[in-house]
Design an enzyme around this catalytic site. Structure first.
Site, PDB file in Angstrom:
ATOM      1  CD  GLU A 118      -1.149  -0.538   3.689  1.00  0.00           C
ATOM      2  OE1 GLU A 118      -1.446   0.351   4.478  1.00  0.00           O
ATOM      3  OE2 GLU A 118      -1.575  -1.715   3.780  1.00  0.00           O
ATOM      4  CE  LYS A 147       7.438   5.778   5.119  1.00  0.00           C
ATOM      5  NZ  LYS A 147       6.721   6.490   6.148  1.00  0.00           N
ATOM      6  CG  ASP A 188       6.040  12.476   3.493  1.00  0.00           C
ATOM      7  OD1 ASP A 188       6.246  12.218   4.698  1.00  0.00           O
ATOM      8  OD2 ASP A 188       6.811  13.165   2.804  1.00  0.00           O
ATOM      9  CE1 TYR A 237      -2.158  -3.698  11.018  1.00  0.00           C
ATOM     10  CE2 TYR A 237      -2.545  -3.048  13.295  1.00  0.00           C
ATOM     11  CZ  TYR A 237      -2.187  -4.003  12.364  1.00  0.00           C
ATOM     12  OH  TYR A 237      -1.864  -5.261  12.776  1.00  0.00           O
ATOM     13  CE  LYS A 272      11.851   7.306   3.875  1.00  0.00           C
ATOM     14  NZ  LYS A 272      11.106   8.303   4.629  1.00  0.00           N
ATOM     15  CB  CYS A 277      25.261  43.167   4.683  1.00  0.00           C
ATOM     16  SG  CYS A 277      23.538  42.834   5.078  1.00  0.00           S
ATOM     17  CB  CYS A 334      22.798  47.118   6.272  1.00  0.00           C
ATOM     18  SG  CYS A 334      24.042  46.010   6.933  1.00  0.00           S
ATOM     19  CB  CYS A 384      25.514  41.138   8.063  1.00  0.00           C
ATOM     20  SG  CYS A 384      25.277  42.890   8.398  1.00  0.00           S
ATOM     21  CB  CYS A 394      21.653  44.599   9.455  1.00  0.00           C
ATOM     22  SG  CYS A 394      21.367  43.628   7.993  1.00  0.00           S
TER      23      CYS A 394
HETATM   24  S1  IVH Z   1       1.669   1.123   9.153  1.00  0.00           S
HETATM   25  C1  IVH Z   1       2.920  -0.910  12.929  1.00  0.00           C
HETATM   26  N1  IVH Z   1       0.933   2.020   6.784  1.00  0.00           N
HETATM   27  O1  IVH Z   1       4.913   5.761   8.137  1.00  0.00           O
HETATM   28  C2  IVH Z   1       2.394  -0.277  11.718  1.00  0.00           C
HETATM   29  N2  IVH Z   1       2.288   3.427   8.156  1.00  0.00           N
HETATM   30  O2  IVH Z   1       7.605   4.720   9.478  1.00  0.00           O
HETATM   31  C3  IVH Z   1       2.718   1.147  11.658  1.00  0.00           C
HETATM   32  N3  IVH Z   1       2.770   5.627   7.170  1.00  0.00           N
HETATM   33  O3  IVH Z   1       4.484   6.181  11.581  1.00  0.00           O
HETATM   34  C4  IVH Z   1       2.354   1.939  10.539  1.00  0.00           C
HETATM   35  N4  IVH Z   1       1.644   5.312   5.310  1.00  0.00           N
HETATM   36  O4  IVH Z   1       3.015   7.555  10.026  1.00  0.00           O
HETATM   37  C5  IVH Z   1       1.623   2.284   7.918  1.00  0.00           C
HETATM   38  N5  IVH Z   1       0.187   2.704   4.689  1.00  0.00           N
HETATM   39  C6  IVH Z   1       0.867   2.953   5.820  1.00  0.00           C
HETATM   40  C7  IVH Z   1       1.532   4.181   6.028  1.00  0.00           C
HETATM   41  C8  IVH Z   1       2.242   4.379   7.220  1.00  0.00           C
HETATM   42  C9  IVH Z   1       2.380   6.157   6.005  1.00  0.00           C
HETATM   43  C10 IVH Z   1       3.629   6.317   8.155  1.00  0.00           C
HETATM   44  C11 IVH Z   1       3.154   6.231   9.575  1.00  0.00           C
HETATM   45  C12 IVH Z   1       4.243   5.562  10.355  1.00  0.00           C
HETATM   46  C13 IVH Z   1       5.417   5.706   9.440  1.00  0.00           C
HETATM   47  C14 IVH Z   1       6.277   4.467   9.589  1.00  0.00           C
END
Ligand code: IVH
Length: 668
Positions: free
Chosen positions: A111, A113, A115, A225, A312, A406, A409, A424, A430
């Site tokens: 899935e 991740k 940000d 989750y 990542k 600078c 100024c 500076c 300034c």
């Molecule tokens: S699962 C034990 N699923 O990434 C399970 N985390 O480094 C914990 N995050 O702190 C997290 N997308 O803030 C999970 N699909 C996803 C995620 C996700 C982003 C973030 C989350 C977590 C960090 C993990």
């Protein structure tokens, strides 16, 4: 139909429309019709306040009242994931799972991740009752009021959809690219500092004290989750999330169950490109073992689950043309060179400026005007120039020469031995340094004067009202009303809020006056050690270095600060205005040497004080707070849910465990 019935019906209808719009992405009525229903409900709630409900769809607008966040312990700790960066790492993970499960078949759920920042939501009887940030994983901030304003988070789950009586669901709060770009454009127009990335913007927004502001910033949330005592222990992660979608939650896009490592890698490669079309920032792919039983079997390391991992994505890099190098002057006078480039699209935003950090970096890059430069957004997403295409350089290209004066100024710049930055030295004349110091003074972690911001500071400075922080306390309402549409009422409020800062404790005053190298923590240490501005200002180099964590550089900087007559003058005028110049008596009382010579580890969640307060109490009573348990540890101050690894280690080394109440008795 009675008003109560109509209210109930309108709420149900609006909840369904919100779900169609925010979760399914498939609205079935026009915005106009939606607004009509909403107005009708608002009217009814206004007339019949006895039917008010904090989870009503009308409550998404938030309030302008200031709130304080309560610290709440997580029922289940919020762990993070181990990071990986390569295909080989992913294969290793897959093999570790395979061997951990001793040949049993398994599925991996892949899935997005997301940000943003993680959040834990608790629902009871289908109602949102609590939203808590991750915090340190053990306890976080209760941000329920703010979270209620996020429209894709259901306040009331869909009736009859089969949700458990009580459960927790975790996910990520995000600021979509569209909201982020709009917000930064507005801030740029008002010459306010920009947010570096959507994550910072989301986190700054969610921690805002005013939920009304949160409501306007257009945050979004994806949930990833489900947990709780009623979640079947022989269930599956993927299926739980599909259920959660029916209850009303927005879940990860493009989630997939994979049955081989090849399938996992295909998913990663597909989304590495396709994620650019998503409305929100993603920085990788999360892989999780699907079966909850298998998850338990694999278990956890000290920090993260063995059944999940984060892959990542590589930072994105683009080429563009360097047009010009400009220079910014910070509040300490430090000069930051900035590359101005032809605008390019990079990881969701248009980039036209990037930091060049200092003169050495410019020299290392051998930068010339007109060069093709490579720009990258690293983990922090502040773009930086990482390389130059020398081949493309024209023969008459001019090398970038670091400025000698600078830009604000004109004062000749200096470079302190052993430091990378140029400065500076004209700190009293300034403008950006003067304004920067005032902005620092009013900032949240310093004196927290909320009614002022960079624009007002600039405005008052331009009009000659303020030259230094002490001038703030001389401002009268009549001087600032009538200008830029400030009404007398707001002018009075501004003056009141400046006066309010007279209550800010001494430790923060030490931070606020802006002594170079004295950050929040150092300021606290200095304040606690010397207890008054008088003592601090007379401390010798040697005395300063006696304070834990203070070395020669900081000590020298403090001495230099109080050597400068102008600074002494500012401090004296602050004192005359009534700013706190001594540590609060209350904190002073009870100080003792009950814990003299003791090294103490803090672990778990506490009821009477926060962790930070316990740290302060330990220091106040002469003890030392240390991070990890060793044979030298005097005792562990343990709250609830102390980590099992720590407990085992303490027992093994024979380190005593002291409860919260026992500890409080010790220092009575
Ligand atoms: S699962 C034990 N699923 O990434 C399970 N985390 O480094 C914990 N995050 O702190 C997290 N997308 O803030 C999970 N699909 C996803 C995620 C996700 C982003 C973030 C989350 C977590 C960090 C993990």
């Amino acid at each position: 139909m009675t008003p109560e019935e109509e209210i109930r019906q309108l709420r149900a209808e609006l909840n369904q429309h919100n779900y169609n719009y925010y979760v399914l992405n498939a609205p079935t009525i026009s915005d106009y019709d939606f607004d009509q229903l909403m107005h009708r409900l608002e009217d009814l709630e206004l007339f019949y306040p006895q039917f008010a409900d904090p989870n009503s769809p009308t409550q998404r607008v938030g309030s302008d009242l200031n709130q304080q966040f309560r610290q709440v312990a997580h029922k289940y700790p919020m762990l993070s994931l181990a990071n990986t960066y390569s295909e080989a790492d992913v294969r290793d993970f897959y093999e570790r799972v395979r061997s951990g499960l001793e040949g049993e078949p398994f599925e991996i759920v892949a899935e997005m991740k997301y940000d943003g920042l993680s959040i834990s939501l608790t629902y009871i009887d289908g109602q949102l009752v609590q939203a808590v940030t991750r915090g340190d994983g053990v306890q976080g901030d209760d941000v329920t009021a703010n979270v209620r304003t996020i429209r894709s988070i259901p306040l009331q789950l869909r009736p009859g959809s089969g949700y458990p009586h009580e459960f927790e669901i975790r996910g990520e709060i995000l600021m979509p690219w569209a909201s982020f770009n709009r917000l930064n454009a507005e801030r740029e127009a008002r010459e306010e500092p920009l947010f570096a990335n959507p994550r910072n913007a989301a986190s700054g927004t969610l921690k805002s004290q005013k939920s009304e502001l949160v409501a306007q910033r257009g945050l979004d949330a994806y949930l990833y989750y489900v947990l709780g005592d009623e979640i079947p222990t022989d269930g599956f992660h993927y299926e739980n999330l599909q259920e959660a979608k029916k209850w009303g939650f927005k879940i990860s896009e493009g989630m997939q169950k994979c049955h081989s490592v090849e399938e996992v890698l295909d998913f990663i490669n597909y989304w590495d490109k396709e994620r650019k079309n998503l409305p929100v920032a993603t920085d990788g792919i999360v892989l999780k073992v699907n079966s909850l039983r298998q998850q338990r079997h694999l278990g956890y390391t000290a920090k993260s689950p063995r059944w999940a991992i984060a892959y990542k994505f590589q930072a994105e890099r683009v080429a563009t043309k360097l047009l010009e190098v400009t220079y910014q002057v910070g509040r300490t006078g430090a000069i930051t060179p900035v590359a101005n480039m032809e605008p390019v699209q990079l990881a969701g935003t248009t980039v036209k400026r990037a930091s060049l950090h200092n003169a050495d970096i410019i020299r290392q890059l051998d930068l010339h005007i007109g060069d093709t430069v490579y720009v990258e957004k690293g983990g922090e997403i502040i773009p930086k120039v990482v390389g130059v295409e020398v081949e493309n350089r024209s023969k008459d290209a001019v090398a970038v020469q670091f400025i000698q004066n600078c830009p604000e100024c004109g004062t000749p710049l200096i470079r302190i031995e052993g430091e990378a930055a140029h400065y500076c030295p004209n700190d009293t004349g300034c403008p950006p340094q003067i304004k920067g110091r005032i902005e620092h003074y009013i900032s949240r972690k310093a004196m927290n004067i909320e009614s002022l911001g960079p624009e007002t500071v600039d405005d008052y400075f331009q009009r000659g009202l303020i030259h230094d922080v002490a001038d703030l306390y001389q401002i009268r309402p009549d001087q600032i009303s009538g200008v830029n549409g400030t009404k007398i009422k707001s002018a009075q409020k501004i003056v009141e809020s400046i006066r309010g800062s007279l209550q800010v404790p001494f430790e923060r005053v030490v931070f606020a006056i802006g002594i170079r190298f004295v950050g929040e923590t150092t300021a606290k240490q200095l304040a606690r050690h010397f207890r008054s501005m008088d003592a601090l200002s007379h401390a010798s180099l040697e005395e300063l270095q006696e304070v834990e964590g203070i070395g020669l550089v900081i000590a020298q900087s403090v001495v230099d600060y109080f050597h400068e007559p102008r600074n002494v003058d500012v401090v004296n005028r602050l004192r005359a205005a009534g700013v706190q110049m001594e540590i609060d008596l209350d904190e002073n009382v009870g100080g003792s040497d009950a814990l003299q010579g003791k090294s103490i580890v803090i672990s778990g969640v506490f009821t009477h004080h926060s962790r930070d307060e316990y740290k302060a109490l330990i220091e106040l009573h002469g003890g030392k707070n240390v991070g990890s348990i060793s044979a030298k540890t005097s005792f562990v101050l343990a709250g609830d849910n102390m980590g099992p690894a720590k407990l085992e280690k303490a027992q093994k080394l024979g380190v005593p465990i002291v409860s919260e109440n026992e500890f409080l008795n010790m220092i009575q």
